[in-house]
Design an enzyme around this catalytic site. Structure first.
Site, PDB file in Angstrom:
ATOM      1  N   HIS A  28       0.519  -1.442  -0.445  1.00 42.68           N
ATOM      2  CA  HIS A  28       0.041  -0.149  -0.185  1.00 42.68           C
ATOM      3  C   HIS A  28       0.422   0.975   0.121  1.00 42.68           C
ATOM      4  O   HIS A  28       1.787   1.083   1.104  1.00 42.68           O
ATOM      5  CB  HIS A  28      -0.493   0.038   1.460  1.00 42.68           C
ATOM      6  CG  HIS A  28      -1.916  -0.972   0.785  1.00 42.68           C
ATOM      7  ND1 HIS A  28      -3.634  -0.717   1.921  1.00 42.68           N
ATOM      8  CD2 HIS A  28      -1.961  -2.272  -0.130  1.00 42.68           C
ATOM      9  CE1 HIS A  28      -3.891  -1.805   1.883  1.00 42.68           C
ATOM     10  NE2 HIS A  28      -3.593  -2.833   0.266  1.00 42.68           N
ATOM     11  N   THR A 100      -8.107 -12.076 -11.209  1.00 42.90           N
ATOM     12  CA  THR A 100      -6.614 -12.036 -11.235  1.00 42.90           C
ATOM     13  C   THR A 100      -6.154 -10.958  -9.824  1.00 42.90           C
ATOM     14  O   THR A 100      -4.831 -10.487  -9.745  1.00 42.90           O
ATOM     15  CB  THR A 100      -6.087 -12.132 -12.351  1.00 42.90           C
ATOM     16  OG1 THR A 100      -6.337 -11.003 -12.744  1.00 42.90           O
ATOM     17  CG2 THR A 100      -6.291 -13.429 -13.051  1.00 42.90           C
ATOM     18  N   TYR A 150      -8.687  -7.537  10.810  1.00 44.08           N
ATOM     19  CA  TYR A 150      -8.118  -7.764   9.823  1.00 44.08           C
ATOM     20  C   TYR A 150      -6.598  -7.915  10.004  1.00 44.08           C
ATOM     21  O   TYR A 150      -5.950  -6.548   9.599  1.00 44.08           O
ATOM     22  CB  TYR A 150      -8.590  -6.898   8.631  1.00 44.08           C
ATOM     23  CG  TYR A 150      -8.493  -7.338   7.190  1.00 44.08           C
ATOM     24  CD1 TYR A 150      -7.729  -8.473   6.809  1.00 44.08           C
ATOM     25  CD2 TYR A 150      -9.431  -6.362   6.254  1.00 44.08           C
ATOM     26  CE1 TYR A 150      -8.126  -9.383   5.464  1.00 44.08           C
ATOM     27  CE2 TYR A 150      -9.703  -6.749   4.741  1.00 44.08           C
ATOM     28  CZ  TYR A 150      -8.873  -7.909   4.479  1.00 44.08           C
ATOM     29  OH  TYR A 150      -8.627  -8.155   2.899  1.00 44.08           O
ATOM     30  N   LYS A 210      -4.284 -11.729   5.452  1.00 43.17           N
ATOM     31  CA  LYS A 210      -3.953 -11.286   4.714  1.00 43.17           C
ATOM     32  C   LYS A 210      -2.826 -11.772   4.253  1.00 43.17           C
ATOM     33  O   LYS A 210      -1.735 -11.757   4.437  1.00 43.17           O
ATOM     34  CB  LYS A 210      -3.992  -9.309   4.338  1.00 43.17           C
ATOM     35  CG  LYS A 210      -3.422  -9.633   2.397  1.00 43.17           C
ATOM     36  CD  LYS A 210      -4.928  -9.826   1.267  1.00 43.17           C
ATOM     37  CE  LYS A 210      -6.645  -8.752   1.744  1.00 43.17           C
ATOM     38  NZ  LYS A 210      -7.319  -8.933   0.628  1.00 43.17           N
ATOM     39  N   ASP A 238      -7.137 -15.194   3.604  1.00 43.42           N
ATOM     40  CA  ASP A 238      -7.372 -14.602   2.124  1.00 43.42           C
ATOM     41  C   ASP A 238      -5.773 -14.137   1.728  1.00 43.42           C
ATOM     42  O   ASP A 238      -5.294 -13.518   1.468  1.00 43.42           O
ATOM     43  CB  ASP A 238      -7.813 -13.538   2.063  1.00 43.42           C
ATOM     44  CG  ASP A 238      -8.515 -12.744   0.887  1.00 43.42           C
ATOM     45  OD1 ASP A 238      -8.256 -13.653  -0.053  1.00 43.42           O
ATOM     46  OD2 ASP A 238      -8.362 -11.433   0.883  1.00 43.42           O
ATOM     47  N   PRO A 239      -5.016 -15.108   1.550  1.00 40.22           N
ATOM     48  CA  PRO A 239      -3.745 -15.109  -0.215  1.00 40.22           C
ATOM     49  C   PRO A 239      -4.370 -14.797  -1.343  1.00 40.22           C
ATOM     50  O   PRO A 239      -3.916 -14.606  -2.423  1.00 40.22           O
ATOM     51  CB  PRO A 239      -3.141 -16.298  -0.223  1.00 40.22           C
ATOM     52  CG  PRO A 239      -4.910 -18.039   0.039  1.00 40.22           C
ATOM     53  CD  PRO A 239      -5.579 -16.929   0.771  1.00 40.22           C
ATOM     54  N   GLU A 269      -6.505 -21.440 -13.737  1.00 41.20           N
ATOM     55  CA  GLU A 269      -5.492 -21.527 -14.400  1.00 41.20           C
ATOM     56  C   GLU A 269      -5.383 -22.765 -15.044  1.00 41.20           C
ATOM     57  O   GLU A 269      -6.892 -23.241 -15.112  1.00 41.20           O
ATOM     58  CB  GLU A 269      -4.120 -22.578 -13.182  1.00 41.20           C
ATOM     59  CG  GLU A 269      -5.214 -23.559 -12.717  1.00 41.20           C
ATOM     60  CD  GLU A 269      -4.243 -24.287 -11.162  1.00 41.20           C
ATOM     61  OE1 GLU A 269      -3.694 -25.584 -11.368  1.00 41.20           O
ATOM     62  OE2 GLU A 269      -4.110 -23.130  -9.823  1.00 41.20           O
ATOM     63  N   ASN A 292     -14.382 -12.879  -2.688  1.00 44.56           N
ATOM     64  CA  ASN A 292     -15.025 -11.552  -3.094  1.00 44.56           C
ATOM     65  C   ASN A 292     -14.663 -11.033  -4.410  1.00 44.56           C
ATOM     66  O   ASN A 292     -14.364 -10.181  -4.841  1.00 44.56           O
ATOM     67  CB  ASN A 292     -14.312 -10.660  -1.939  1.00 44.56           C
ATOM     68  CG  ASN A 292     -12.795  -9.944  -2.354  1.00 44.56           C
ATOM     69  OD1 ASN A 292     -12.353 -11.131  -1.921  1.00 44.56           O
ATOM     70  ND2 ASN A 292     -13.011  -8.965  -2.080  1.00 44.56           N
ATOM     71  N   HIS A 342     -16.862  -7.146   2.694  1.00 44.08           N
ATOM     72  CA  HIS A 342     -15.505  -7.685   2.385  1.00 44.08           C
ATOM     73  C   HIS A 342     -14.703  -5.746   2.673  1.00 44.08           C
ATOM     74  O   HIS A 342     -16.001  -5.360   2.309  1.00 44.08           O
ATOM     75  CB  HIS A 342     -14.329  -8.118   1.227  1.00 44.08           C
ATOM     76  CG  HIS A 342     -13.294  -7.644   1.038  1.00 44.08           C
ATOM     77  ND1 HIS A 342     -12.280  -6.872   0.012  1.00 44.08           N
ATOM     78  CD2 HIS A 342     -12.007  -8.606   1.416  1.00 44.08           C
ATOM     79  CE1 HIS A 342     -11.039  -6.813   0.543  1.00 44.08           C
ATOM     80  NE2 HIS A 342     -10.904  -8.516   0.594  1.00 44.08           N
ATOM     81  N   SER A 343     -13.741  -5.358   2.836  1.00 43.47           N
ATOM     82  CA  SER A 343     -13.528  -4.155   2.405  1.00 43.47           C
ATOM     83  C   SER A 343     -12.138  -3.506   1.938  1.00 43.47           C
ATOM     84  O   SER A 343     -11.415  -4.825   1.830  1.00 43.47           O
ATOM     85  CB  SER A 343     -13.168  -3.439   3.772  1.00 43.47           C
ATOM     86  OG  SER A 343     -12.292  -3.485   4.749  1.00 43.47           O
ATOM     87  N   ASN A 344     -11.791  -2.486   1.241  1.00 40.73           N
ATOM     88  CA  ASN A 344     -10.818  -1.562   1.599  1.00 40.73           C
ATOM     89  C   ASN A 344     -10.732  -0.758   2.520  1.00 40.73           C
ATOM     90  O   ASN A 344     -11.511   0.069   2.959  1.00 40.73           O
ATOM     91  CB  ASN A 344     -10.940  -1.490  -0.249  1.00 40.73           C
ATOM     92  CG  ASN A 344     -10.440  -2.473  -1.765  1.00 40.73           C
ATOM     93  OD1 ASN A 344      -9.254  -2.887  -1.890  1.00 40.73           O
ATOM     94  ND2 ASN A 344     -11.996  -2.575  -1.388  1.00 40.73           N
ATOM     95  N   HIS A 371     -11.046  -2.474   7.278  1.00 35.80           N
ATOM     96  CA  HIS A 371      -9.850  -1.884   7.241  1.00 35.80           C
ATOM     97  C   HIS A 371      -9.470  -0.496   8.222  1.00 35.80           C
ATOM     98  O   HIS A 371      -8.565   0.018   8.445  1.00 35.80           O
ATOM     99  CB  HIS A 371      -9.271  -1.031   5.492  1.00 35.80           C
ATOM    100  CG  HIS A 371      -8.771  -2.553   4.766  1.00 35.80           C
ATOM    101  ND1 HIS A 371      -9.140  -3.030   4.379  1.00 35.80           N
ATOM    102  CD2 HIS A 371      -7.563  -2.193   4.182  1.00 35.80           C
ATOM    103  CE1 HIS A 371      -8.755  -3.428   3.223  1.00 35.80           C
ATOM    104  NE2 HIS A 371      -7.841  -3.320   3.270  1.00 35.80           N
ATOM    105  N   ARG A 424      -4.865   3.796  -7.372  1.00 35.04           N
ATOM    106  CA  ARG A 424      -4.019   3.040  -6.352  1.00 35.04           C
ATOM    107  C   ARG A 424      -3.448   2.208  -7.337  1.00 35.04           C
ATOM    108  O   ARG A 424      -3.213   2.183  -8.412  1.00 35.04           O
ATOM    109  CB  ARG A 424      -4.807   1.951  -5.957  1.00 35.04           C
ATOM    110  CG  ARG A 424      -4.452   1.241  -5.029  1.00 35.04           C
ATOM    111  CD  ARG A 424      -5.507  -0.038  -4.939  1.00 35.04           C
ATOM    112  NE  ARG A 424      -5.166  -0.962  -3.639  1.00 35.04           N
ATOM    113  CZ  ARG A 424      -5.720  -2.011  -3.135  1.00 35.04           C
ATOM    114  NH1 ARG A 424      -7.050  -2.081  -2.958  1.00 35.04           N
ATOM    115  NH2 ARG A 424      -5.199  -3.313  -2.907  1.00 35.04           N
TER     116      ARG A 424
END
Length: 448
Positions: A28, A100, A150, A210, A238-239, A269, A292, A342-344, A371, A424
């Protein structure tokens, strides 16, 4: 009673400070951006909404202002329908979504009008004298919403030049969590320390890590350390689809005594979509799976449930809209599946919005992401909702139930205007950690 008329719609882009949080997409940047929508009506009320940042989203909001101003607050659904009918796919939107974790595609998954929906529901709730959650779905279900802590790996901000990457320094803070969140956290022991600080400050009973940062075995070691430190907690990871199917199965198949569920463990894949690969992961491990990434609209959701690829849909209202998020909770509850959010990175306006959707969701939601703990202290509200005992308290006042602090908003807008870029970019800071670093959705960000 006659509906008030929306008189003005104001769009204010804002920025806040962030830590050097690590994800599959990189590190980030020192600042994150958001867009605020502020509506005023003929009754003297102010409605507010918050959405993801960036010039694209800001431009989208400003473009639809003529469709909002002059309309009755009570006709908010019709206003949204008009916006949707006139919308067309943007250049560059190939419909792939974020399977992705391509950050450049996130602006197409987020729908700017949901900030308008939030502000209009805020106005309508104030007009009717009820909290926003009473206007959603079957009305208010609870007065507090369970959240999760988180957890992130955090890189050392001092490895970047202060002249280029001005991360916030809180080393002098009297708050232990505020100090810790700006420090390097890259080992299992340090992540456990992070979780302990969060439990002490907010009372979280559950945690999500994360992943997609270090090699999978090290991240599993971190999860085991967390479970040992907090044996009663739900521990999840969460990868963001960083692992191959074979690796995800190897890492997770013997982790049932540690992990409650796994979020987006693997992605597309060998010619197969994320939905097909996630179904194979479920078959092989018998784990519940959350997402998400592969169910961000109704068409994607149809294919996800048709394949029985996921058990928990994290329906962020900035992806789904507020009405859509609650409809999703109703559908999932009827089908015996689970709903979450989910969040950002976000300000406390979104925290208040999460309180309202969390209060209206039916059934037993999974603990919600936020977050906010990484932005806590950068309030744009005079009455930021509190997380007490791991639960977000739902404002009792009408509408969104909170009051905007315009002085703070304008200060955040001034910070936004100083930034060289408003979009971002998680690859920028990575260049100081690994020269020439490039994003690869199948390689954890520090594995090069």
């Amino acid at each position: 009673m006659d509906s008030p008329i929306i008189q003005t719609m104001q769009v204010i882009p804002v920025a806040g400070y962030d830590s050097m949080l690590m994800t599959l997409s990189g590190a980030h940047a020192p600042c994150f951006t958001r867009n605020l929508v502020i509506l005023t009506d003929s009754a003297g009320h102010t409605g507010i909404g918050e959405i993801h940042g960036g010039d694209y989203t800001c431009d989208c909001l400003n473009a639809v202002r003529p469709l909002v101003e002059g309309q009755p607050v009570a006709c908010y659904r019709q206003i949204l329908q008009t916006i949707h009918r006139l919308a067309s796919p943007a250049a560059g939107d190939d419909g792939a979504g974020i399977q992705t974790l391509d950050i450049a595609k996130l602006k197409f998954v987020v729908k700017s009008e949901w900030a308008i929906e939030c502000a209009m529901l805020d106005l309508l709730g104030q007009h009717l004298g009820v909290p926003m959650c009473q206007l959603l779905g079957e009305g208010q279900q609870r007065t507090e919403v369970e959240m999760l802590g988180y957890l992130f790996y955090v890189s050392d901000k001092n490895k970047t030049p202060a002249s280029a990457m001005q991360y916030l320094d809180e080393s002098a803070s009297t708050d232990p969590w505020f100090r810790l969140r700006r420090e390097e956290i890259l080992t299992p022991a340090r992540v456990v320390e992070e979780a302990q600080a969060l439990r002490e400050k907010y009372g979280f009973a559950n945690f999500k890590l994360k992943g997609g940062v270090l090699d999978g075995d090290t991240e599993m070691e971190t999860c085991r350390a967390l479970k040992q430190a907090f044996p009663e907690a739900r521990i999840n990871i969460d990868p963001n689809g960083a692992w191959s199917l074979d690796e995800a199965i190897r890492l997770c198949k013997n982790m049932h005594n540690v992990l409650t569920y796994v979020e987006d463990p693997c992605g597309p894949e060998a010619g197969y979509s994320s939905r097909e690969i996630m179904r194979e992961f479920k078959n092989a491990t018998q784990f519940q799976v959350a997402t998400n990434m592969i169910a961000t609209d109704w068409r994607q959701f149809y294919h996800t449930v048709s394949l029985n690829a996921c058990d928990i849909i994290l329906a962020d209202p900035h992806f789904w809209g507020f009405d859509g998020a609650i409809r999703m909770s109703q559908l999932l509850h009827s089908w015996g599946l689970s709903w979450g959010v989910h969040s950002n990175n976000h300000f406390d306006i979104t925290l208040a919005a999460f309180a309202q959707v969390g209060a209206a969701a039916v059934g037993e939601p999974a603990p919600l992401d936020t977050h906010w703990i990484w932005q806590d202290g950068q309030n744009l509200l005079k009455d930021t909702p509190q997380i007490i005992g791991g639960k977000l308290q739902v404002p009792a006042a009408p509408g969104l139930g909170v009051t905007l602090d315009m002085d703070k908003v304008m200060a955040a807008n001034a910070l936004y205007n100083k930034l060289p870029s408003h979009d971002r970019d998680d690859a920028m800071a990575m260049q100081y950690l690994i020269p020439g670093w490039k994003y690869d959705h199948k390689r954890p960000c520090l594995v090069r």
